[in-house]
Design a protein around this motif. Structure first.
Motif, mmCIF file in Angstrom:
data_model
loop_
_atom_site.group_PDB
_atom_site.id
_atom_site.type_symbol
_atom_site.label_atom_id
_atom_site.label_comp_id
_atom_site.label_asym_id
_atom_site.label_seq_id
_atom_site.Cartn_x
_atom_site.Cartn_y
_atom_site.Cartn_z
ATOM 1 N N UNK A 159 0.842 -1.199 0.000
ATOM 2 C CA UNK A 159 0.000 0.000 0.000
ATOM 3 C C UNK A 159 0.874 1.245 0.000
ATOM 4 N N UNK A 160 1.871 1.241 0.877
ATOM 5 C CA UNK A 160 2.764 2.390 0.990
ATOM 6 C C UNK A 160 3.481 2.640 -0.329
ATOM 7 N N UNK A 161 4.004 1.609 -0.963
ATOM 8 C CA UNK A 161 4.724 1.774 -2.236
ATOM 9 C C UNK A 161 3.784 2.296 -3.323
ATOM 10 N N UNK A 162 2.571 1.797 -3.357
ATOM 11 C CA UNK A 162 1.590 2.269 -4.349
ATOM 12 C C UNK A 162 1.276 3.752 -4.127
ATOM 13 N N UNK A 163 1.023 4.109 -2.871
ATOM 14 C CA UNK A 163 0.726 5.511 -2.568
ATOM 15 C C UNK A 163 1.914 6.406 -2.915
ATOM 16 N N UNK A 164 3.112 5.940 -2.588
ATOM 17 C CA UNK A 164 4.307 6.751 -2.858
ATOM 18 C C UNK A 164 4.448 6.995 -4.354
ATOM 19 N N UNK A 165 4.255 5.970 -5.171
ATOM 20 C CA UNK A 165 4.361 6.124 -6.622
ATOM 21 C C UNK A 165 3.320 7.111 -7.146
ATOM 22 N N UNK A 166 2.089 7.004 -6.648
ATOM 23 C CA UNK A 166 1.033 7.935 -7.070
ATOM 24 C C UNK A 166 1.364 9.369 -6.650
ATOM 25 N N UNK A 167 1.778 9.517 -5.427
ATOM 26 C CA UNK A 167 2.100 10.839 -4.911
ATOM 27 C C UNK A 167 3.281 11.441 -5.653
ATOM 28 N N UNK A 168 4.309 10.656 -5.890
ATOM 29 C CA UNK A 168 5.500 11.158 -6.576
ATOM 30 C C UNK A 168 5.143 11.661 -7.967
ATOM 31 N N UNK A 169 4.283 10.942 -8.664
ATOM 32 C CA UNK A 169 3.879 11.404 -10.006
ATOM 33 C C UNK A 169 3.190 12.761 -9.934
ATOM 34 N N UNK A 170 2.435 12.994 -8.864
ATOM 35 C CA UNK A 170 1.750 14.273 -8.723
ATOM 36 C C UNK A 170 2.669 15.411 -8.301
ATOM 37 N N UNK A 171 3.741 15.106 -7.584
ATOM 38 C CA UNK A 171 4.651 16.141 -7.100
ATOM 39 C C UNK A 171 5.746 16.496 -8.094
ATOM 40 N N UNK A 172 6.074 15.532 -8.951
ATOM 41 C CA UNK A 172 7.176 15.776 -9.888
ATOM 42 C C UNK A 172 6.815 16.891 -10.859
ATOM 43 N N UNK A 173 7.784 17.696 -11.176
ATOM 44 C CA UNK A 173 7.582 18.846 -12.071
ATOM 45 C C UNK A 173 7.781 18.416 -13.518
ATOM 46 N N UNK A 174 6.711 18.087 -14.170
ATOM 47 C CA UNK A 174 6.741 17.762 -15.610
ATOM 48 C C UNK A 174 7.830 16.773 -15.973
ATOM 49 N N UNK A 175 8.040 15.778 -15.149
ATOM 50 C CA UNK A 175 9.018 14.720 -15.422
ATOM 51 C C UNK A 175 8.361 13.388 -15.149
#
Length: 179
Positions: A159-175
Motif C-alpha cells: 500500500x505504501x509503495x503504491x501511494x508513494x508512486x502515485x504521490x511522486x507522479x503528482x509532485x514531480x515537475x513535468x518529469x
C-alpha cells in the motif's frame, strides 16, 4: 552532563524508540528502563513522564531525518523518509491524550524546517513543483503514512509503495518518475 549520565540517557532514548516503534507509545516506562539496562530512578531522573520520553525520541528521529536528507542525492528520498517516520509516529497517537503539554505545532514546525532545504534543492533541480511548501510535503507524507480502510490490500508495505508512486507522479515537475 557526566559521560555515564549521557550514555544512560542515550540508551533510554534508543530503547524507547525501539519499543515504541514495535508497540506504540503507550508502553510501560519500566519496560523502557529494563530494555536500556538502567534503574527506574535513572529513567525518571532523565524523563519525568511519558511526554518527555516521547519528545526525546521524536527529537532524535528528527535529527536522524535531517542528517539523512542532508546527505542524500535522491530528491524524493526526504519525502519517503518523512512518510516512513510518520508511519511510526501514528503508533504513538493513542498516548498523546495523556500528554496535555505536547506541542504539536512546535514539532510540525521543526519537521517543516528539516524539509525546507531538500525541498528547495529538488525545486531548483526542476524535480518538484516550485509552488510546493514544506507544509504541503508534510500533508502528502501524512496521507502516505495513514492507515485508511479504503486500501484494498492487506500488506501495508505494498500500500505504501503504491501511494508513494502515485504521490511522486503528482509532485514531480513535468518529469516522468524514474527519468
Amino acid at each position: 552532563m557526566r559521560k555515564d549520565a549521557e550514555r544512560n540517557r542515550e540508551r533510554l532514548v534508543a530503547a524507547a524508540s525501539e519499543i515504541m516503534r514495535a508497540e506504540g507509545g503507550d508502553v510501560p516506562m519500566e519496560l523502557i528502563a529494563a530494555r536500556a539496562g538502567v534503574t527506574r530512578p535513572t529513567l525518571y531522573r532523565n524523563f519525568p513522564d511519558r511526554q518527555a520520553m516521547y519528545e526525546a525520541v521524536l527529537e532524535r528521529d528528527l535529527d536522524h531525518l535531517a542528517a539523512a536528507v542532508a546527505a542524500g542525492d535522491d530528491p524524493l528520498a526526504f519525502i519517503r523518509r518523512t512518510a516512513e517516520m510518520m508511519r511510526v509516529y501514528d503508533k504513538f497517537l493513542a498516548s498523546l491524550v495523556d500528554m496535555p503539554d505536547y506541542d504539536a505545532a512546535k514539532n510540525q514546525s521543526r519537521m517543516a524546517s528539516v524539509l525546507a532545504g531538500p525541498l528547495t534543492t529538488a525545486q531548483r533541480r526542476g524535480v518538484l513543483h516550485l509552488d510546493l511548501t514544506p507544509e504541503d510535503v508534510l500533508v502528502a507524507c501524512r496521507m502516505l503514512a495513514s492507515h485508511w480502510k479504503l486500501d484494498d490490500e492487506a500488506d501495508f508495505e505494498r500500500v505504501f509503495e503504491r501511494r508513494f508512486a502515485l504521490l511522486a507522479r503528482g509532485l514531480l515537475a513535468d518529469r516522468k518518475l524514474g527519468a
